[in-house]
Motif scaffolding. Sequence first.
Motif, PDB file in Angstrom:
ATOM      1  N   ILE A  13       0.778  -1.158   0.020  1.00  9.43           N
ATOM      2  CA  ILE A  13      -0.015  -0.043   0.054  1.00  9.43           C
ATOM      3  C   ILE A  13       0.726   1.317  -0.052  1.00  9.43           C
ATOM      4  N   ARG A  14       2.160   1.061  -0.533  1.00  5.15           N
ATOM      5  CA  ARG A  14       3.104   2.282  -0.493  1.00  5.15           C
ATOM      6  C   ARG A  14       2.495   3.609  -0.942  1.00  5.15           C
ATOM      7  N   ASP A  15       1.996   3.572  -2.255  1.00  7.28           N
ATOM      8  CA  ASP A  15       1.415   4.838  -2.828  1.00  7.28           C
ATOM      9  C   ASP A  15       0.470   5.328  -2.349  1.00  7.28           C
ATOM     10  N   ARG A  16      -0.682   4.514  -1.657  1.00 11.20           N
ATOM     11  CA  ARG A  16      -1.931   4.836  -0.899  1.00 11.20           C
ATOM     12  C   ARG A  16      -1.359   5.504   0.525  1.00 11.20           C
ATOM     13  N   LEU A  17      -0.329   4.914   1.108  1.00  9.18           N
ATOM     14  CA  LEU A  17       0.138   5.605   2.111  1.00  9.18           C
ATOM     15  C   LEU A  17       0.741   6.791   2.007  1.00  9.18           C
ATOM     16  N   LYS A  18       1.655   6.935   1.047  1.00 11.76           N
ATOM     17  CA  LYS A  18       2.312   8.235   0.713  1.00 11.76           C
ATOM     18  C   LYS A  18       1.328   9.220   0.480  1.00 11.76           C
ATOM     19  N   ALA A  19       0.166   9.104  -0.377  1.00  8.63           N
ATOM     20  CA  ALA A  19      -0.742   9.998  -0.672  1.00  8.63           C
ATOM     21  C   ALA A  19      -1.430  10.239   0.639  1.00  8.63           C
ATOM     22  N   ALA A  20      -1.651   9.419   1.519  1.00  7.95           N
ATOM     23  CA  ALA A  20      -2.341   9.762   2.747  1.00  7.95           C
ATOM     24  C   ALA A  20      -1.609  10.734   3.677  1.00  7.95           C
ATOM     25  N   LYS A  42     -15.162   4.735  10.659  1.00 12.86           N
ATOM     26  CA  LYS A  42     -14.700   3.341   9.787  1.00 12.86           C
ATOM     27  C   LYS A  42     -14.568   2.240  10.871  1.00 12.86           C
ATOM     28  N   LEU A  43     -13.812   2.480  11.569  1.00 16.57           N
ATOM     29  CA  LEU A  43     -13.720   1.434  12.638  1.00 16.57           C
ATOM     30  C   LEU A  43     -14.681   1.047  13.355  1.00 16.57           C
ATOM     31  N   ALA A  44     -15.447   2.019  13.799  1.00 16.70           N
ATOM     32  CA  ALA A  44     -16.863   1.627  14.522  1.00 16.70           C
ATOM     33  C   ALA A  44     -17.607   0.925  13.651  1.00 16.70           C
ATOM     34  N   ALA A  45     -17.757   1.090  12.522  1.00 17.04           N
ATOM     35  CA  ALA A  45     -18.562   0.419  11.528  1.00 17.04           C
ATOM     36  C   ALA A  45     -17.854  -1.224  11.167  1.00 17.04           C
ATOM     37  N   GLN A 165      -4.788  -7.071  20.997  1.00 11.90           N
ATOM     38  CA  GLN A 165      -3.929  -8.279  20.046  1.00 11.90           C
ATOM     39  C   GLN A 165      -5.272  -8.860  19.212  1.00 11.90           C
ATOM     40  N   SER A 166      -6.395  -8.382  19.355  1.00  6.96           N
ATOM     41  CA  SER A 166      -7.323  -9.132  18.724  1.00  6.96           C
ATOM     42  C   SER A 166      -8.357  -8.140  17.696  1.00  6.96           C
ATOM     43  N   MET A 167      -7.724  -7.058  17.151  1.00  7.54           N
ATOM     44  CA  MET A 167      -8.383  -6.569  16.073  1.00  7.54           C
ATOM     45  C   MET A 167      -8.547  -7.351  14.602  1.00  7.54           C
ATOM     46  N   GLY A 168      -9.665  -7.628  14.480  1.00  7.72           N
ATOM     47  CA  GLY A 168      -9.854  -8.501  13.355  1.00  7.72           C
ATOM     48  C   GLY A 168     -10.765  -9.798  13.784  1.00  7.72           C
ATOM     49  N   GLY A 169     -10.249 -10.143  15.018  1.00  9.72           N
ATOM     50  CA  GLY A 169     -10.854 -11.410  15.367  1.00  9.72           C
ATOM     51  C   GLY A 169     -12.446 -11.227  15.894  1.00  9.72           C
ATOM     52  N   SER A 170     -13.009 -12.485  15.913  1.00 10.43           N
ATOM     53  CA  SER A 170     -14.234 -12.488  16.350  1.00 10.43           C
ATOM     54  C   SER A 170     -14.680 -13.689  16.740  1.00 10.43           C
ATOM     55  N   ILE A 246      -6.275   4.339   8.334  1.00 15.25           N
ATOM     56  CA  ILE A 246      -7.372   4.147   7.573  1.00 15.25           C
ATOM     57  C   ILE A 246      -6.975   3.420   6.431  1.00 15.25           C
ATOM     58  N   GLU A 247      -5.628   3.493   5.835  1.00 13.67           N
ATOM     59  CA  GLU A 247      -5.372   2.775   4.648  1.00 13.67           C
ATOM     60  C   GLU A 247      -5.104   1.052   5.055  1.00 13.67           C
ATOM     61  N   LYS A 248      -4.424   1.047   6.507  1.00 18.22           N
ATOM     62  CA  LYS A 248      -4.271  -0.212   6.834  1.00 18.22           C
ATOM     63  C   LYS A 248      -5.899  -1.227   7.152  1.00 18.22           C
ATOM     64  N   LEU A 249      -6.683  -0.446   7.697  1.00 17.91           N
ATOM     65  CA  LEU A 249      -7.799  -0.809   8.035  1.00 17.91           C
ATOM     66  C   LEU A 249      -8.701  -1.369   6.675  1.00 17.91           C
ATOM     67  N   ALA A 250      -8.305  -0.630   5.637  1.00 19.70           N
ATOM     68  CA  ALA A 250      -9.156  -0.999   4.390  1.00 19.70           C
ATOM     69  C   ALA A 250      -8.625  -2.699   4.003  1.00 19.70           C
ATOM     70  N   ILE A 251      -7.475  -2.988   4.217  1.00 12.67           N
ATOM     71  CA  ILE A 251      -7.129  -4.327   3.897  1.00 12.67           C
ATOM     72  C   ILE A 251      -7.029  -5.296   4.867  1.00 12.67           C
ATOM     73  N   LEU A 252      -7.341  -4.939   6.040  1.00 11.95           N
ATOM     74  CA  LEU A 252      -7.356  -5.771   7.436  1.00 11.95           C
ATOM     75  C   LEU A 252      -8.056  -6.992   7.240  1.00 11.95           C
ATOM     76  N   GLU A 253      -9.144  -7.009   6.548  1.00 17.39           N
ATOM     77  CA  GLU A 253     -10.029  -8.253   6.324  1.00 17.39           C
ATOM     78  C   GLU A 253      -9.425  -9.222   5.482  1.00 17.39           C
ATOM     79  N   GLU A 254      -8.714  -8.827   4.475  1.00 18.33           N
ATOM     80  CA  GLU A 254      -7.930  -9.714   3.707  1.00 18.33           C
ATOM     81  C   GLU A 254      -6.626 -10.376   4.199  1.00 18.33           C
ATOM     82  N   GLU A 255      -6.080  -9.454   5.195  1.00 18.28           N
ATOM     83  CA  GLU A 255      -5.112 -10.079   5.973  1.00 18.28           C
ATOM     84  C   GLU A 255      -5.566 -11.083   6.792  1.00 18.28           C
TER      85      GLU A 255
END
Length: 380
Positions: A13-20, A42-45, A165-170, A246-255
Amino acid sequence: MQFIDLGAQRERIRDRLKAAIDRVVEDGRYILGPQVTEFENKLAAYVGVKHVVACANGTDALLLPLFAAGIGPGDAVFVPSFTFAATAEVVALAKAEPVFVDVDRDTYNIDIASLEAAIEMIKKEGRLKPKAIIPVDLFGLAADYEAIMAIAKRENLLVIEDAAQSMGGSADAKMCGAFGHVGSTSFYPAKPLGCYGDGGAMFTNDGALADKLRSFAFHGKGETQYDNVRVGINSRLDTLQAAILIEKLAILEEEMVARQAVADRYAKGLGDIVKASRNLGHGRSAWAQYAIETPKRDGLKAHLGEKGIPSVIYYVKPLHEQVAYKHYPRTPTGLAVSEALPKQILCLPMHAYLSEADQDRIIETIRNYIGSNSAHVAAA
């Protein structure tokens, strides 16, 4: 080989991070800029709560709910002993007393029977008043909140979920961070959702509590920052860190999907020769760490190091044995699991970008060291 490969994620996500980052720098609103509110929303959602209150770090995210609840001298807060120091540290900082509870042998999370015994002990002694429980979602796996919340309701206790330690867990179709009366997390760089510095957040569905948390995090402000209605602290998430998150949250589910694949491969490749972690219960771990257990741990760790494979012992000593915390109360039924785990637990490289080839090398190295004739151990 990296234990946690932040570089691979950064390249993705280098380009997105740089732009952000450039947008924040050009705008110049480094404190409480618009990206902070955007990230909170976005995190609340994502977590499924009404309110997210960002703060400066994960420790503050645990401390501020204690302040908001008025917990202090003469109060008891029940915490697991097998975890990072911050969980108990915040209780001491609030001038209350942590009461150490043992953990479950398989999940590594707070043991319900040990918790019940600790609560009864504190009530019977009468010196402290039971006020709160801080369960930890250790290594990314949700604690047993069905049982914990039932106890809390019966005993009128506040539950602060330590979801560092559990963001993304359920668990049971509910995201980690949404359990308890308030959840707390860390965005330390090595976390499943991490920034490039320090950061944290609190989660709640209680609007009044969210307002109070914001006030405590901003010098106890009322209508404005110059209207101080309580004694607070300075704990704000920087705008730059919010933009990165914000940029990292966008790919968290894939990760999360990728981390689960790594965990499954470890479990399949190692489960017959060591105690290898698996998802337990009705959900998924965020796999902040991948733990194995073996009585040959020390030799194995040294062998892995010789082969260029990093590994880490989480944790080398339970909190009730630490110099800073050994004088605090502990459950009357003992802390046998918390004392045994540091002698045989080892965490292996775990991240979303770990290649199958590297993972197979790790598995093969462990199998070769322990030997095919080792006694089989039931996987966790």
